[in-house]
Scaffold this active site. Structure first.
Site, PDB file in Angstrom:
ATOM      1  N   ASP A  36      43.246  40.673  35.759  1.00 32.81           N
ATOM      2  CA  ASP A  36      43.713  42.046  35.950  1.00 32.81           C
ATOM      3  C   ASP A  36      45.109  42.246  35.367  1.00 32.81           C
ATOM      4  O   ASP A  36      45.365  43.209  34.647  1.00 32.81           O
ATOM      5  CB  ASP A  36      43.681  42.419  37.437  1.00 32.81           C
ATOM      6  CG  ASP A  36      44.219  41.326  38.344  1.00 32.81           C
ATOM      7  OD1 ASP A  36      44.768  40.326  37.837  1.00 32.81           O
ATOM      8  OD2 ASP A  36      44.088  41.469  39.574  1.00 32.81           O
ATOM      9  N   ASP A  83      35.225  45.058  48.704  1.00 31.83           N
ATOM     10  CA  ASP A  83      35.724  45.440  50.028  1.00 31.83           C
ATOM     11  C   ASP A  83      36.580  46.697  49.995  1.00 31.83           C
ATOM     12  O   ASP A  83      37.037  47.154  51.051  1.00 31.83           O
ATOM     13  CB  ASP A  83      36.551  44.299  50.623  1.00 31.83           C
ATOM     14  CG  ASP A  83      37.817  44.044  49.825  1.00 31.83           C
ATOM     15  OD1 ASP A  83      37.708  43.861  48.599  1.00 31.83           O
ATOM     16  OD2 ASP A  83      38.912  44.027  50.413  1.00 31.83           O
ATOM     17  N   ASP A 117      36.825  46.552  43.966  1.00 25.85           N
ATOM     18  CA  ASP A 117      36.405  45.315  44.613  1.00 25.85           C
ATOM     19  C   ASP A 117      35.378  45.639  45.685  1.00 25.85           C
ATOM     20  O   ASP A 117      35.326  46.764  46.200  1.00 25.85           O
ATOM     21  CB  ASP A 117      37.604  44.599  45.237  1.00 25.85           C
ATOM     22  CG  ASP A 117      38.464  43.890  44.195  1.00 25.85           C
ATOM     23  OD1 ASP A 117      37.995  43.721  43.055  1.00 25.85           O
ATOM     24  OD2 ASP A 117      39.611  43.516  44.527  1.00 25.85           O
ATOM     25  N   ASP A 148      27.324  39.220  40.531  1.00 26.83           N
ATOM     26  CA  ASP A 148      27.309  37.919  39.857  1.00 26.83           C
ATOM     27  C   ASP A 148      26.643  36.846  40.706  1.00 26.83           C
ATOM     28  O   ASP A 148      26.552  35.700  40.283  1.00 26.83           O
ATOM     29  CB  ASP A 148      28.742  37.499  39.508  1.00 26.83           C
ATOM     30  CG  ASP A 148      28.980  37.476  38.006  1.00 26.83           C
ATOM     31  OD1 ASP A 148      28.153  38.027  37.260  1.00 26.83           O
ATOM     32  OD2 ASP A 148      30.008  36.916  37.571  1.00 26.83           O
TER      33      ASP A 148
END
Length: 748
Positions: free
Chosen positions: A287, A193, A191, A143
């Protein structure tokens, strides 16, 4: 205290202790202890409700009612917690061999502005999942629309870059956009990470053989120390603050088909997502809302309590507070948009557990009442309860002992009541503000906190962040001084001795947690560019003259520490030469010797990896993450007393950190260079080592940020065309200084 009361206190304590020790072996004792905990706590609260509300004034009555409501709210949360922990629940593994034909899987790695070296790690590990390559597609959903990320994805190969022209609905919108461009039967969300293990799909996908299963969640596990662990020098004594929720509570929720989707490490049936219109939007915590909607109308969720992916927890206390503020606000937003009590298709237990999860975030307001109650009495004579000491002990002490023992049994040594008290006190001022602003203002209140990566080269107190703790500490210490004046001088300040003793104990109990919260606000420097993992891997160092057996005892993407048992071999390492390192997954990785020292008959060697090729990088990720040993699941609270934490902090805080001692020797220099970021920036290197450098810029307003990857260009042979990541930035007058960490070179 009369004799029957004394017999009750002694008898109840002995009974609870007996049940506690028996509960370690027998299930009946576990159930009896939990029932006893609920019973004595209910008895205490009923007594509190009818016999202890203060009647000496309207202000005291109001605050007494607030305190009582906070205690009842905590009791309701305890009941839900007891239900979740009543009977241990663990899913049986279902192998992917249950499928006659394996389905197609799309992996979505959502990113916005994360560092590219961190993102590269996740992409590389995702491609190493054990699954037919023709059925596995990895998509990097950027994004941030960064050309450099697109180039990174293309250089890795076998992954696809996706971006979109706008950023509406943030992460949820990013994932929904990717849904429109892909076609896999199942979706994995990661994600940026979170680094998956090779077995991720093998241990999760099989649960979808049940057509009603809409998503499968694995816990978020963190390989770095969170701010509580790191800033208190307590990494080996306590688990990550999120472990208790991720491992214990999520497992309990799974028994009632109420597993919470936590944003990463999850798989979804594409048709189930399409049936609810994709990932939920309009709230910060998309989420949680998505998971709840996917559990309506008989759909199922599954929690696989295994370490299947590891990632980074917030690195600074400031970042942790920002994260929890976002979670708190997001839960309230979900309640406002999708009330679990009114949404169609949920069971009673699902409604209860989601409502309890939202209610949890009001703990900040409750804890602030507990913190202020003794201060108000000792400073302003405002009562929060009105009773005598002996009667309070009669009802409160059994409840307190029962809560301590029951929590130890059901937490599995993953947390203690005292550490929960510390966590809640530390977060309370900010979570209370988050609740009040979200409920009444419905707009974000920004905290003035230190950004990630700033001043990482020395310790510093987050002054603005610590202000609530300093204020509460000041009021508490002032209260204690007044108590001292009352006892040590002829002055009579407190007329009610029983209430004085009660509130004195109370304020001392709170004071310990406030001190710990203040210590956590003192940021400890982070010198390493990559986390090191304690490992036990056999390896072989090779040169053109000799092969040396060694054991790797810690390892990162940029280097390792080796142990060589043979002193004769160690003498060879003292000589200059070119060396390579090999293990089961690594094959002849070029290394540079950084240091060597001996202890008795053993030699220790520090190495850095030289000119890492993509092939070697993939092997390192395999060794560290994809095939690495699970060292996280069994972490417990061992020797984790608060006193030991305080003393350890005082002892270690002035010492030179080990990370700094292990760095290569820095040399003071004055080397003119150009930094190539968005623009070219003139700078001077003021000290230099093999792993990084410090640079000074005359313009204090240059456009570089922490975690940004830049290129260093200069004529000095030591820094020709090196890439580096910005570790920290500090303004000194009109000039700007920055710490840079050299990134490994990427070969062919």
């Amino acid at each position: 205290m009369n004799d029957p009361s004394l017999y009750w206190l002694i008898g109840s304590t002995v009974l609870l202790l007996c049940l506690f020790f028996c509960a370690k072996k027998w299930a009946w004792a576990r159930y009896a202890l939990l029932i006893a905990f609920i019973a004595v706590t209910l008895l205490y609260l009923l007594w509190r409700s009818f016999f202890t509300l203060p009647t000496i004034g309207l202000v005291s009555l109001i605050f007494g009612i607030l305190l009582l409501l906070a205690e009842w709210a905590g009791f309701l949360q305890s009941i839900v917690f007891t239900i979740l922990s009543w009977r241990p629940f663990k899913r049986k593994a279902i192998p992917i061999s249950v499928f006659d034909e394996l389905p197609t899987v799309d992996v979505f790695i959502a990113t916005y502005n994360e560092p590219e070296d961190l993102l590269k790690r996740t992409i590389t590990a995702s491609l190493q999942m054990r699954y037919p390559k023709e059925k596995l597609n990895v998509y990097v959903c950027d994004d941030g629309r960064r050309k450099s990320v697109q180039a990174l994805v293309e250089s890795i190969g076998n992954a696809t870059y996706i971006s979109r022209p706008t950023n509406e609905h943030q992460k949820a919108g990013n994932l929904n956009h990717a849904l429109t461009l892909t076609s896999g039967e199942f979706i994995v969300t990661m994600d940026a990470d979170m680094v998956p293990r090779a077995s991720f799909l093998e241990q999760t996908l099989g649960h979808f053989i049940d057509p009603k299963v809409s998503f499968v969640q694995a816990p978020q596990v963190f390989y770095n120390a969170d701010p509580f662990q790191y800033n208190l020098f307590f990494e080996d004594r306590i688990t990550n603050e999120q472990d208790f929720f991720m491992r214990r509570l999520e497992e309990g929720k799974d028994r009632f088909n109420a597993t919470m989707y936590v944003g990463s490490n999850a798989l979804f049936r594409r048709t189930s997502l399409e049936n609810i219109g994709g990932f939920a939007t309009g709230v910060i915590t998309e989420d949680m809302a998505t998971g709840m909607l996917l559990q309506t109308n008989g759909q199922k969720s599954v929690f696989v309590n295994e370490t299947l992916a590891v990632g980074l927890s917030p690195e600074t206390y400031a970042d942790l507070l920002k994260q929890r503020d976002r979670w708190c606000r997001g839960n309230i937003q979900v309640m406002r948009k999708w009330n679990p009590f009114t949404i169609k298709g949920l069971s009673f237990m699902q409604r209860l557990l989601y409502a309890d999860g939202i209610h949890y975030w009001f703990f900040g307001m409750y804890k602030m009442i507990y913190l202020l109650a003794p201060i108000l009495f000792l400073l302003f004579s405002i009562y929060s309860l009105q009773t005598d000491l002996s009667t309070l002990l009669l009802f409160w002490l059994p409840s307190f002992v029962a809560s301590q023992l029951a929590f130890r049994i059901i937490s599995g040594n993953k947390r203690s009541v005292l550490w929960s008290h510390v966590y809640e006190v530390a977060l309370a001022p900010y979570m209370a503000l988050s609740v009040l602003s979200e409920v009444f203002l419905k707009k974000e209140v920004r905290f003035n906190v230190t950004r990630k990566g700033v001043l990482q080269h020395k310790r510093h107190l987050l002054w603005l962040t610590s202000m609530p703790y300093l204020l509460l500490l000041g009021l508490s210490l002032t209260s204690i001084v007044l108590v001292g004046v009352h006892f040590l001088t002829p002055m009579t300040i407190f007329a009610n001795s029983d209430m004085l003793y009660i509130n004195l104990f109370w304020i001392l109990y709170n004071l310990v947690a406030l001190v710990m919260a203040l210590l956590v606000s003192i940021e400890r420097p982070r010198f390493r560019g990559a986390e090191r993992f304690n490992v036990d891997i056999n390896g072989m160092l090779t040169s053109d003259k000799r092969e040396i057996e060694c054991k790797i005892i810690d390892l990162s993407e940029t280097g390792a520490r080796l142990m060589v048992m043979n002193r004769e071999d160690a003498s060879w390492l003292s000589l200059d030469g070119e060396w390579t390192l090999s293990t089961n997954h690594l094959s002849q990785v070029p290394v540079t010797k950084e240091w060597i020292n001996t202890k008795r008959t053993v030699a220790y060697v520090g190495i850095s990896f030289d000119a890492i090729s993509q092939h070697h990088y993939e092997a390192l990720i395999a060794e560290l993450f994809a095939h690495g040993k699970d060292i996280y699941s069994e972490r417990e609270y061992n020797n984790a007393s608060l006193l030991y934490a305080m003393l350890g902090f005082l002892k270690k805080t002035e010492q030179s950190p080990r990370q700094q001692e292990r760095q290569s020797i820095r040399q003071a220099v004055s080397v003119p260079i150009m930094l190539q970021a968005d623009d070219e920036i003139a700078a001077t290197i003021t000290d230099l080592s093999l792993s990084g450098c410090r640079v000074k810029m005359s313009d204090g307003n240059v456009p570089i940020l922490p975690d940004q990857v830049i290129e260093i260009v200069g004529e000095d042979e030591r820094i020709v065309s090196k890439k580096a990541r910005v570790q920290w930035i500090q303004k000194r007058g009109r000039k700007l200084e920055a710490g840079l960490f050299f990134l490994p070179k990427q070969g062919g």
